[in-house]
Design a protein around this motif. Structure first.
Motif, mmCIF file in Angstrom:
data_model
loop_
_atom_site.group_PDB
_atom_site.id
_atom_site.type_symbol
_atom_site.label_atom_id
_atom_site.label_comp_id
_atom_site.label_asym_id
_atom_site.label_seq_id
_atom_site.Cartn_x
_atom_site.Cartn_y
_atom_site.Cartn_z
ATOM 1 N N VAL A 1 0.843 -1.205 0.000
ATOM 2 C CA VAL A 1 0.000 0.000 0.000
ATOM 3 C C VAL A 1 0.876 1.252 0.000
ATOM 4 O O VAL A 1 0.636 2.195 -0.750
ATOM 5 N N ARG A 2 1.909 1.247 0.823
ATOM 6 C CA ARG A 2 2.817 2.396 0.872
ATOM 7 C C ARG A 2 3.600 2.566 -0.427
ATOM 8 O O ARG A 2 4.105 3.646 -0.713
ATOM 9 N N SER A 3 3.696 1.500 -1.227
ATOM 10 C CA SER A 3 4.393 1.556 -2.512
ATOM 11 C C SER A 3 3.537 2.142 -3.619
ATOM 12 O O SER A 3 4.024 2.357 -4.713
ATOM 13 N N GLY A 4 2.260 2.333 -3.352
ATOM 14 C CA GLY A 4 1.393 2.927 -4.351
ATOM 15 C C GLY A 4 0.514 1.939 -5.082
ATOM 16 O O GLY A 4 -0.196 2.310 -6.011
ATOM 17 N N ILE A 5 0.544 0.685 -4.700
ATOM 18 C CA ILE A 5 -0.319 -0.307 -5.346
ATOM 19 C C ILE A 5 -1.734 -0.125 -4.815
ATOM 20 O O ILE A 5 -1.958 -0.120 -3.611
ATOM 21 N N LYS A 6 -2.678 0.030 -5.724
ATOM 22 C CA LYS A 6 -4.046 0.365 -5.330
ATOM 23 C C LYS A 6 -5.022 -0.805 -5.422
ATOM 24 O O LYS A 6 -6.082 -0.764 -4.821
ATOM 25 N N ASN A 7 -4.690 -1.837 -6.181
ATOM 26 C CA ASN A 7 -5.616 -2.939 -6.390
ATOM 27 C C ASN A 7 -5.068 -4.201 -5.716
ATOM 28 O O ASN A 7 -4.303 -4.944 -6.313
ATOM 29 N N ILE A 8 -5.464 -4.417 -4.447
ATOM 30 C CA ILE A 8 -4.968 -5.548 -3.673
ATOM 31 C C ILE A 8 -6.150 -6.382 -3.203
ATOM 32 O O ILE A 8 -7.080 -5.863 -2.592
ATOM 33 N N THR A 9 -6.101 -7.666 -3.496
ATOM 34 C CA THR A 9 -7.110 -8.609 -3.016
ATOM 35 C C THR A 9 -6.485 -9.419 -1.887
ATOM 36 O O THR A 9 -5.368 -9.908 -2.016
ATOM 37 N N ILE A 10 -7.220 -9.545 -0.777
ATOM 38 C CA ILE A 10 -6.714 -10.248 0.403
ATOM 39 C C ILE A 10 -7.617 -11.436 0.693
ATOM 40 O O ILE A 10 -8.839 -11.298 0.729
ATOM 41 N N ILE A 11 -7.000 -12.597 0.911
ATOM 42 C CA ILE A 11 -7.738 -13.801 1.292
ATOM 43 C C ILE A 11 -7.140 -14.336 2.580
ATOM 44 O O ILE A 11 -5.945 -14.619 2.643
#
Length: 74
Positions: free
Chosen positions: A39-49
């Motif tokens: 998230v701090r790297s700028g990635i906006k599309n993260i899916t968590i399982i």
């Protein structure tokens, strides 16, 4: 929000990070820290399982939880 990161890696690279899709399976001690870094790297599309719950026995490793979250799903 990512002005300093853009200065470091450039606008085009930052745009690639924003458009990257990531899947994280498990957000315990390692996965939670990984999530924060992404998230701090700028990635906006993260899916968590993760179908586990926060437990008091490993709360010290959980970056995503506090004592009030014990028993809650990750």
């Amino acid at each position: 929000m990512f002005n300093r990161l853009e200065l470091l890696i450039g606008k085009e690279s930052l745009e690639k990070l924003h458009n990257t899709k990531v899947l994280i399976v498990g957000v315990g001690g390692v996965g939670g820290t990984c999530l924060e870094a992404l998230v701090r790297s700028g990635i906006k599309n993260i899916t968590i399982i993760d179908f586990d719950v926060f437990a008091e026995s490993n709360l010290n490793r959980q970056i995503l939880a506090t004592y009030n979250d014990i028993g809650a799903f990750k």
